[in-house]
Scaffold this motif. Structure first.
Motif, short mmCIF file in Angstrom:
data_model
loop_
_atom_site.label_atom_id
_atom_site.label_comp_id
_atom_site.label_asym_id
_atom_site.label_seq_id
_atom_site.Cartn_x
_atom_site.Cartn_y
_atom_site.Cartn_z
N THR A 227 30.84 36.05 46.14
CA THR A 227 31.92 35.59 45.27
C THR A 227 32.50 36.74 44.47
N SER A 228 33.76 36.58 44.06
CA SER A 228 34.41 37.56 43.21
C SER A 228 35.41 36.87 42.29
N HIS A 229 35.33 37.22 41.00
CA HIS A 229 36.34 36.85 40.01
C HIS A 229 37.12 38.12 39.69
N ALA A 230 38.44 38.09 39.82
CA ALA A 230 39.27 39.26 39.54
C ALA A 230 40.25 38.93 38.42
N LEU A 231 40.31 39.80 37.42
CA LEU A 231 41.27 39.71 36.32
C LEU A 231 42.13 40.97 36.34
N SER A 232 43.43 40.82 36.12
CA SER A 232 44.29 42.00 36.14
C SER A 232 45.48 41.83 35.21
N ALA A 233 46.06 42.96 34.84
CA ALA A 233 47.26 42.97 34.01
C ALA A 233 48.02 44.26 34.30
N ASN A 240 58.95 53.81 38.66
CA ASN A 240 60.14 53.60 37.84
C ASN A 240 59.74 53.64 36.37
N GLY A 241 59.72 54.83 35.78
CA GLY A 241 59.32 54.95 34.38
C GLY A 241 57.83 54.74 34.20
N LEU A 242 57.47 54.08 33.10
CA LEU A 242 56.06 53.88 32.76
C LEU A 242 55.46 52.72 33.55
N TYR A 243 54.29 52.97 34.11
CA TYR A 243 53.54 51.91 34.81
C TYR A 243 52.08 51.99 34.38
N VAL A 244 51.53 50.88 33.91
CA VAL A 244 50.14 50.79 33.50
C VAL A 244 49.55 49.53 34.12
N ALA A 245 48.37 49.64 34.72
CA ALA A 245 47.73 48.49 35.34
C ALA A 245 46.22 48.63 35.26
N ALA A 246 45.53 47.49 35.16
CA ALA A 246 44.08 47.47 35.10
C ALA A 246 43.56 46.26 35.87
N VAL A 247 42.43 46.46 36.56
CA VAL A 247 41.78 45.40 37.33
C VAL A 247 40.30 45.41 36.99
N TYR A 248 39.74 44.22 36.77
CA TYR A 248 38.30 44.08 36.51
C TYR A 248 37.78 42.95 37.37
N THR A 249 36.70 43.21 38.10
CA THR A 249 36.14 42.18 38.97
C THR A 249 34.66 41.99 38.67
N MET A 250 34.19 40.74 38.78
CA MET A 250 32.78 40.36 38.65
C MET A 250 32.36 39.76 39.98
#
Length: 357
Positions: A227-233, A240-250
């Motif tokens: 199983t995997s739970h994934a959270l991201s934003a 195109n300019g500023l891009y910020v992203a994060a992913v966390y999985t359990m």
């Protein structure tokens, strides 16, 4: 309806920079060829040596047909291209290996409607990847943990999948999206799997969650539910300019211990019982198309045996520059930040060019 996710699903085979050459467009039918070819020099600062690699080249063929009443059908075949002698790029291994001239990356049929959403059958980018893949952007070094048995586990290009997606516009700046996926049990060692993805887009922001589950016997002593739970934003648009992203999985039984960055670890081939994984990227693209980025990735094992601790951790500094919209140069240096499963370190560098069809 906001079509961001549906459009992303249709164009995903072209990679981070969508491109294609349309060869036919008549009476509601189209046919196009897309993809990209790359060549780069990659070296291991600690291990030594330099290799010429191909950075996941691919070619794809896409046809669409207007079915009437707002429905459009599309079919895609995409193939990894081996244009280095007797080698092809293995994304799970992260290097070139002995291989065939062409190997299948994607193959599916889809139907899309502006209101009713999109259904797809075949080997495709999964709804889980819609949420978890937002940090997998740079050419040279990007998200590795998504590609650990990704075809069978449905974390990247999911094999034998039926999926449904929709994206509903609630206001000018707000939409919600969702996806469902199911895979058959054609992969040895993996039973049927299901997944769900949910999220929202607000102006330039996106947040998402995905759940992925199914039994496996591959790499475990007895049948276990993987199983995997994934959270991201994320914020912005990559390139195109500023891009910020994060992913966390359990995760449970989603990740293995073998051959990260070419370094064999203790317990090779074991599916780890309990892991957490994280990927973060910050990038800024200037008006002249120079795109600078820094990304960090780590996988932590929470077991109570020799596999407990950091499986791997790494940070990369990268630059990409578009000489033309179709011709990109890139360079990156990845620092190995250490592993509790092996004392070996393997800093890496990569310099190359990519041509988009």
């Amino acid at each position: 309806m906001n079509k961001k996710i549906i459009a992303l699903a249709v164009a995903a085979a072209f990679g981070n920079q969508a491109s294609a050459v349309e060869l036919y467009n008549k009476d509601g039918s189209t046919f196009a060829i897309g993809g990209h070819l790359s060549v780069s020099a990659q070296g291991n600062s600690d291990v030594g040596g330099t290799d010429i690699i191909s950075n996941s080249p691919r070619i794809n063929f896409t046809a669409t047909q207007d079915l009437g009443n707002g429905f459009t059908a599309d079919v895609r075949g995409e193939y990894a291209v081996n244009f280095l002698k007797d080698k092809s790029f293995d994304e799970d291994e992260g290097k070139d290996v002995e291989g065939d001239t062409f190997t299948t990356r994607l193959g599916y049929i889809g139907v899309t409607h502006d209101v009713f959403g999109r259904a797809v059958a075949g080997t495709q980018w999964s709804p889980y990847f819609d949420v978890a893949g937002i940090a997998d952007m740079p050419i040279a070094f990007a998200n590795d943990f998504l590609y650990d048995n990704h075809g069978a586990l449905g974390t990247g290009r999911a094999e034998g999948m039926i999926s449904y997606r929709n994206d509903i516009q609630l206001s000018d700046n707000l939409s919600i999206f969702g996806g469902l996926g199911w895979q058959d049990n054609t992969n040895t060692g993996f039973d049927s799997r299901g997944q769900v993805a949910l999220g929202a887009n607000f102006a330039d922001f996106m947040v998402g969650y995905s759940y992925n589950a199914g039994d496996r016997t591959d790499g475990v002593a007895s049948k276990q539910e993987a199983t995997s739970h994934a959270l991201s934003a994320k914020y912005g648009s990559y390139g195109n300019g500023l891009y910020v992203a994060a992913v966390y999985t359990m995760n449970e039984y989603m990740h293995g211990t073998s051959n990260y960055n070419g370094v064999a670890n203790p317990g090779a081939g074991i599916a780890l019982k309990d892991t957490d994984a994280v990927e973060f990227i910050a990038a800024y693209a200037f008006a002249n198309s120079l795109n600078l980025s820094i990304n960090y990735e780590a996988v932590e094992s929470n077991g109570n045996d020799i596999t407990k601790g950091t499986v791997y951790s790494q940070m990369a500094f990268q630059a990409e520059y578009n000489i033309t919209p179709s011709f990109v140069t890139f360079a990156g240096y990845q620092l190995d930040l250490g592993s509790d499963l092996t004392n070996a370190e393997n800093d890496m560098w990569n310099v190359g060019v990519r041509y988009y069809l």
